[in-house]
Design a protein around this motif. Structure first.
Motif, PDB file in Angstrom:
ATOM      1  N   THR A  42       0.836  -1.206   0.000  1.00 13.62           N
ATOM      2  CA  THR A  42       0.000   0.000   0.000  1.00 13.62           C
ATOM      3  C   THR A  42       0.865   1.247   0.000  1.00 13.62           C
ATOM      4  O   THR A  42       0.586   2.227  -0.717  1.00 13.62           O
ATOM      5  CB  THR A  42      -0.946  -0.003   1.217  1.00 13.62           C
ATOM      6  N   ALA A  46       1.084   4.020  -3.129  1.00  8.33           N
ATOM      7  CA  ALA A  46       0.940   5.466  -2.976  1.00  8.33           C
ATOM      8  C   ALA A  46       2.139   6.209  -3.577  1.00  8.33           C
ATOM      9  O   ALA A  46       1.980   7.235  -4.248  1.00  8.33           O
ATOM     10  CB  ALA A  46       0.785   5.819  -1.498  1.00  8.33           C
ATOM     11  N   SER A 427     -16.637   4.017  -4.169  1.00  9.04           N
ATOM     12  CA  SER A 427     -15.244   3.869  -4.575  1.00  9.04           C
ATOM     13  C   SER A 427     -15.131   3.098  -5.882  1.00  9.04           C
ATOM     14  O   SER A 427     -14.385   3.496  -6.792  1.00  9.04           O
ATOM     15  CB  SER A 427     -14.455   3.160  -3.472  1.00  9.04           C
ATOM     16  N   SER A 473      -7.301  12.376 -11.608  1.00 12.66           N
ATOM     17  CA  SER A 473      -7.664  12.930 -10.297  1.00 12.66           C
ATOM     18  C   SER A 473      -8.890  12.213  -9.736  1.00 12.66           C
ATOM     19  O   SER A 473      -8.970  11.943  -8.527  1.00 12.66           O
ATOM     20  CB  SER A 473      -7.914  14.437 -10.404  1.00 12.66           C
ATOM     21  N   ALA A 476      -7.708   8.872  -8.523  1.00 11.21           N
ATOM     22  CA  ALA A 476      -6.998   8.979  -7.245  1.00 11.21           C
ATOM     23  C   ALA A 476      -7.972   9.020  -6.078  1.00 11.21           C
ATOM     24  O   ALA A 476      -7.745   8.385  -5.037  1.00 11.21           O
ATOM     25  CB  ALA A 476      -6.106  10.219  -7.247  1.00 11.21           C
ATOM     26  N   VAL A 477      -9.073   9.760  -6.231  1.00 15.23           N
ATOM     27  CA  VAL A 477     -10.082   9.826  -5.168  1.00 15.23           C
ATOM     28  C   VAL A 477     -10.683   8.435  -4.936  1.00 15.23           C
ATOM     29  O   VAL A 477     -10.890   8.002  -3.793  1.00 15.23           O
ATOM     30  CB  VAL A 477     -11.188  10.837  -5.523  1.00 15.23           C
ATOM     31  N   TYR A 479      -9.236   5.598  -5.310  1.00 16.00           N
ATOM     32  CA  TYR A 479      -8.278   4.746  -4.602  1.00 16.00           C
ATOM     33  C   TYR A 479      -8.038   5.201  -3.163  1.00 16.00           C
ATOM     34  O   TYR A 479      -7.719   4.384  -2.294  1.00 16.00           O
ATOM     35  CB  TYR A 479      -6.953   4.712  -5.354  1.00 16.00           C
ATOM     36  N   LEU A 480      -8.179   6.489  -2.910  1.00 20.60           N
ATOM     37  CA  LEU A 480      -7.956   6.991  -1.556  1.00 20.60           C
ATOM     38  C   LEU A 480      -9.122   6.664  -0.625  1.00 20.60           C
ATOM     39  O   LEU A 480      -8.945   6.487   0.575  1.00 20.60           O
ATOM     40  CB  LEU A 480      -7.726   8.506  -1.579  1.00 20.60           C
ATOM     41  N   LEU A 483      -8.868   3.584   1.669  1.00 23.60           N
ATOM     42  CA  LEU A 483      -7.965   3.785   2.805  1.00 23.60           C
ATOM     43  C   LEU A 483      -8.724   4.363   3.988  1.00 23.60           C
ATOM     44  O   LEU A 483      -8.496   3.989   5.144  1.00 23.60           O
ATOM     45  CB  LEU A 483      -6.825   4.736   2.415  1.00 23.60           C
ATOM     46  N   PHE A 484      -9.648   5.260   3.686  1.00 25.63           N
ATOM     47  CA  PHE A 484     -10.427   5.926   4.742  1.00 25.63           C
ATOM     48  C   PHE A 484     -11.375   4.939   5.423  1.00 25.63           C
ATOM     49  O   PHE A 484     -11.340   4.767   6.644  1.00 25.63           O
ATOM     50  CB  PHE A 484     -11.202   7.097   4.135  1.00 25.63           C
TER      51      PHE A 484
END
Length: 541
Positions: A42, A46, A427, A473, A476-477, A479-480, A483-484
């Protein structure tokens, strides 16, 4: 009632004992090693994403006005090296494979637990050495290390990067060796080859490629280091070397390496498709043997990367035909997954979204590969953004979608916690939309003639490049977001049941998360794989 409850034995999982950092860093438990890999890859995912962001920001404008041409070369090189060698290749085998194969086989651990831990340390050492190149001036050869530039032309730290990739290769070899021995020798009583989950079949085929192909690229990298450091004439044409020899050696491994990345994802998809459809996988035997067919044929198609080299046209013809053939077992899998879902009791939970996304993106990636397998088309499309788009549709649209789908499916088993299903669906949608927005314009750019690895381009290509950068972009959101909600679930998530999806398989017959020994008693398997109840006609969801 209260007395009975107090006398129930407390359930212990692999996460509970022993405690402390040392207990994790010295663990021989395959599940803990899988979690160590999960954290490690991970981090490198990143880092590789940050390099990609630099590339996309640079390409917003036709002129190279953010970074210098040399820095741009280093950005796309480090992006490729980090993503391929330290994320895509180990992603599913080292995390989901490490965690699940012993449980799916009904055994307590992999065959060689200490070697399994060693493989993680080799991975970390190789990754840190390679990443050190970024802090010592970068690397500008491209992830393929093409000679003679990598041996006599580049002024960057090629040797250190090669050492890092070389060491990480041994991690793959040891992991594959461990999986093969475990599947052969440690299956539970009654677990015959044709009762094995298709995930295990896919990992087995991948392991064969790992142990047969990785030594070839390791030797090739040693030859690059030897020519660079000792001045040996191996690839340098000025002194009788042959740079095309490097391409043959490199792609003999690196095209099978594509299947190291995608075959495990296909195994994940087989599990998810059966679970979300509540049906046996259509044509189980064909899907199982198609994994072996892909692994075998994958070693015979490396020459399609050399259509524009000095390779003879007759050799090119043979490689073109075999490349067409390797698409057949991939198509078998895709059609069988679709047939499994047809009239199944499909449940629209978050894993289903990743399944549908994978099937759509992988299909586009596979079909565009046939264009590149055709010699006439390949001459026009080689080294353009069409190749970049095709590769990412397979690797990002295929391998990473499958990896994310597998994480969402087995996260409750791995952690004992449920995550926010609505955010997980969001997601998957963001990744699917962002991915297509990023890479579909690159098919058009490549067909129009925009070369890859250029930091400047004609003005007429700007709209498509801006569209691609905007999509990145969104991607990216997407994939992020996991994580949250994954991190949040560790503390606030609902307690997961032993089988939150209503799936079948040995991993769902143990607790969530599993105990250290996986099963209190060695299970005896008396059922076939994917024995779901037959859906009732007229009750299709």
């Amino acid at each position: 009632m209260s007395t009975t409850t107090s006398t129930l034995p407390e359930r212990h999982s692999y996460l509970d004992a022993p405690h402390g950092i040392a207990s994790w860093l010295l663990t021989k438990d395959h599940k803990r090693i899988a979690m160590l890999y999960l954290i490690s890859i991970t981090i490198f995912f990143a880092i590789g994403g940050l390099f990609a962001a630099g590339v996309r920001i640079e390409l917003l404008t036709p002129r190279g006005d953010l970074v210098s041409p040399d820095m741009y070369n280093k950005l796309f090189t480090m992006h490729g090296v980090v993503m391929i060698f330290f994320f895509l290749i180990p992603s599913i085998p080292a995390t989901l494979g490490n965690f699940l194969i012993p449980i799916m086989c009904g055994t307590k651990d992999l065959a060689f637990p200490r070697i399994n831990l060693l493989s993680w340390y080799l991975y970390v050492i190789g990754a840190v050495l390679t990443l050190g190149v970024a802090f010592s001036g970068g690397l500008d050869t491209g992830w393929t290390f093409y000679t003679p530039y990598s041996t006599i032309g580049s002024a960057t730290n090629v040797t250190l990067a090669a050492v890092g990739v070389f060491i990480a290769g041994f991690s793959s070899i040891l992991t594959g060796f461990n999986f093969i021995v475990t599947v052969h020798r440690m299956r539970a009583p009654g677990l015959t080859w044709f009762r094995l989950p298709l995930f295990v079949w896919a990992q087995y085929a991948t392991s064969l490629v790992m142990i047969l192909g990785t030594p070839v690229v390791a030797i090739t990298i040693v030859l690059v280091m030897a020519e660079r450091s000792l001045g040996l004439a191996i690839f340098d044409p000025k002194v009788g070397g042959d740079p095309v020899l490097f391409q043959h050696l490199f792609w003999f491994y690196s095209h099978p390496a594509v299947y190291i990345m995608i075959l495990p994802g296909m195994g994940v998809m087989s599990e998810l498709v059966a679970a979300v459809s509540r049906k046996q996988v259509f044509g189980y035997g064909f899907v199982a043997f198609s994994s072996l067919a892909i692994a075998i044929l994958g070693f015979l198609v490396w020459g399609h990367h050399l259509f524009v080299s000095s390779q003879s046209i007759y050799a090119g013809l043979v490689f073109s035909i075999i490349t067409m053939l390797v698409a057949v077992p991939s198509a078998v899998k895709t059609f069988n997954w679709a047939a499994t879902m047809y009239k199944g009791s499909v449940t629209w939970e978050s894993p289903t979204f990743w399944v549908v996304g994978f099937m759509g993106l992988f299909t586009i990636g596979g079909l565009t590969g046939l264009y590149l397998a055709t010699m006439g088309m390949d001459i026009h499309l080689t080294d353009t953004y069409f190749v970049v788009a095709h590769f990412h549709y397979i690797m990002v649209g295929g391998a990473i979608m499958a990896y994310m789908g597998g994480l969402h499916f087995w996260w409750p088993k791995m952690t004992g916690r449920l995550y926010n299903d609505s955010l997980a669906k969001a997601s998957a949608i963001l990744v699917f939309v962002g991915f297509n927005l990023t890479f579909f314009p690159q098919f058009v750019l490549g067909y129009l003639g925009m070369p890859r690895r250029y930091h400047a381009y004609p003005d007429e290509f700007q709209v498509l490049n801006v569209l691609s950068s905007a999509g990145a972009s969104v991607l990216a959101v997407g994939y992020l977001l996991p994580l949250f909600y994954f991190a949040l679930s560790l503390k606030y998530g609902e307690i997961a049941g032993d089988n939150p999806w209503g799936a079948v398989g040995l991993e769902w017959n143990t607790t969530s998360p599993p105990p250290t020994e996986n099963f209190p008693v060695t299970p005896v398997v008396t059922w076939d794989a994917y024995e779901y109840p037959t859906p009732v006609e007229g009750h299709v969801v």
